[in-house]
Scaffold this active site. Structure first.
Site, PDB file in Angstrom:
ATOM      1  N   LYS A   1       0.825  -1.210   0.000  1.00 28.96           N
ATOM      2  CA  LYS A   1       0.000   0.000   0.000  1.00 28.96           C
ATOM      3  C   LYS A   1       0.858   1.258   0.000  1.00 28.96           C
ATOM      4  O   LYS A   1       0.537   2.237  -0.662  1.00 28.96           O
ATOM      5  CB  LYS A   1      -0.981   0.005   1.184  1.00 28.96           C
TER       6      LYS A   1
ATOM      7  N   LYS B   1      -5.351  -9.501  -5.896  1.00 29.17           N
ATOM      8  CA  LYS B   1      -6.591  -9.753  -5.170  1.00 29.17           C
ATOM      9  C   LYS B   1      -7.619  -8.672  -5.481  1.00 29.17           C
ATOM     10  O   LYS B   1      -7.261  -7.516  -5.725  1.00 29.17           O
ATOM     11  CB  LYS B   1      -6.314  -9.866  -3.669  1.00 29.17           C
TER      12      LYS B   1
ATOM     13  N   LYS C   1     -11.094  -3.197  -2.461  1.00 31.56           N
ATOM     14  CA  LYS C   1     -11.879  -1.960  -2.478  1.00 31.56           C
ATOM     15  C   LYS C   1     -11.049  -0.815  -3.025  1.00 31.56           C
ATOM     16  O   LYS C   1     -11.563   0.083  -3.667  1.00 31.56           O
ATOM     17  CB  LYS C   1     -12.349  -1.624  -1.062  1.00 31.56           C
TER      18      LYS C   1
END
Ligand code: ATP
Ligand code: MG
Length: 332
Positions: free
Chosen positions: A112, A195, A198
């Site tokens: 991230k 994956k 969101k």
């Protein structure tokens, strides 16, 4: 009854099919056998930039989706993380027994942070796994139903529990991950090696639970596959088709090997068409139920207030013992 705890971040208007199959479906099943605590983890959601009004709205939307999926507030404790101050309080204590290098090895942070760039990467994102450990340990959870992506964070949680218990005396149950192999990682339909998330850069490969059925069907029909024709499960060489088979199997209840036989001699178009029907049949009523819950925000807030009161009782007991073990002077 053994206890479970889990949560999802209100980081989007809609949960996606990975959250549903990897987590929510398991949560609902576990209510039968476990004392369940399910929360909307809004403290986690501010580790990335978010507009306040949007966060508030998404917190209700996430809770409404838990209810629509079958989380039953009569049996489970359903609450919002920020309504229980002990999460942040315990996270501080746990942060003080977490190694800097240990936290730095978390692959989700590296992923991230890499995407956001160093200027937009917060200290909160770095300490996210410590807060997650607090979420779990506060409730003395025996098991934590999550997707594969959370396995490393769960391992850290266990390490912290064992470390604290060893250093200060028993205060925490050491939790086990509850990860269902078949649905532990649902992949993005446009990038079937990543994956479904969101926070994905584009939504065309993400099946949002609240998408209109037409949109869902279109996303499935445009899913990336491969240049072969054979419908066969092989994650290495056929990640796209394998992902479609996993989703089909989870919703139809037919084992993947059976599906391979069912589809012998048929084409990718047949598989996608059937899958679009399966997914929209499952999600249309889910969507209706969610919208109905959102129509009555006061009732939803009442459910969350009840849940928070129950959660605070449990959390306060654990935190008081932790503070005592650590050596904080009692406040009287
Ligand atoms: P974000 O991109 O904001 O991190 P997310 O899609 O990863 O969102 P989370 O709220 O972080 O969702 O995770 C909620 C739960 O859903 C966790 O238990 C997580 O392991 C699970 N989960 C998330 N993505 C998937 C997926 N693709 N397949 C299976 N489970 C998943
Ligand atoms: Mg996530």
């Amino acid at each position: 009854r053994p206890r479970v705890l889990s949560g999802m971040q209100p980081t989007s208007d809609s949960l996606h099919l990975g959250n549903y199959l990897g987590a929510l479906v398991q949560w609902v099943a576990l209510q039968e056998t476990h004392d369940a605590f399910y929360c909307v983890v809004d403290l986690h959601a501010i580790t990335v930039d978010v507009d306040p009004a949007t966060l508030r709205e998404r917190t209700r939307r996430t809770a409404a989706q838990y209810l629509a999926g079958g989380v039953d507030p009569q049996r489970s404790t359903l609450f919002v993380q920020s309504h229980v101050p002990q999460h942040a309080e315990l996270a501080w204590v746990l942060g003080c027994i977490t190694g800097f290098g240990e936290a730095g090895r978390m692959t989700q942070f590296k992923d991230k942070a890499g995407k956001a760039g160093s200027d937009r990467t917060t200290v909160g994102l770095f300490t996210y796994p410590v807060l997650m450990a607090a979420d779990i340990l506060l409730y003395q959870a025996d098991a934590v139903p999550v997707g594969e992506d959370q396995r490393q964070h769960l391992e850290l949680t266990r390490d912290l529990a064992i470390r604290f218990n060893g250093r200060f005396g028993e205060a925490f149950t050491v939790p086990e991950p509850f990860i269902v192999k078949e649905t532990a990682k649902i992949y993005d339909l446009q990038d079937p090696t990543a994956k479904m998330s969101k926070s994905a850069a584009t939504l065309s490969g993400v099946i949002d639970l609240l998408d209109e059925p037409k949109v869902t069907a279109k996303k499935i029909r445009s899913a990336v596959t491969d240049a072969e024709r054979e419908i066969r499960y092989d994650v290495e060489t056929k990640p796209g088709v394998s992902n479609l088979l996993s989703i089909h199997s989870a919703l139809s209840g037919r084992p993947v090997e059976t599906l391979e036989k069912d589809y012998a001699g048929k084409g990718y178009g047949d598989l996608k068409g059937d899958l679009a029907d399966l997914v929209t049949t499952e999600l249309s009523p889910f969507r209706e139920r969610t919208l109905a819950y959102l129509d009555d925000p006061a009732a939803l807030d009442d459910v969350l207030a009840d849940g928070a009161a129950k959660a605070r009782d449990v959390a306060a007991t654990t935190l008081a013992q932790v503070y005592d073990r650590v050596g904080f002077l009692s406040a009287r």
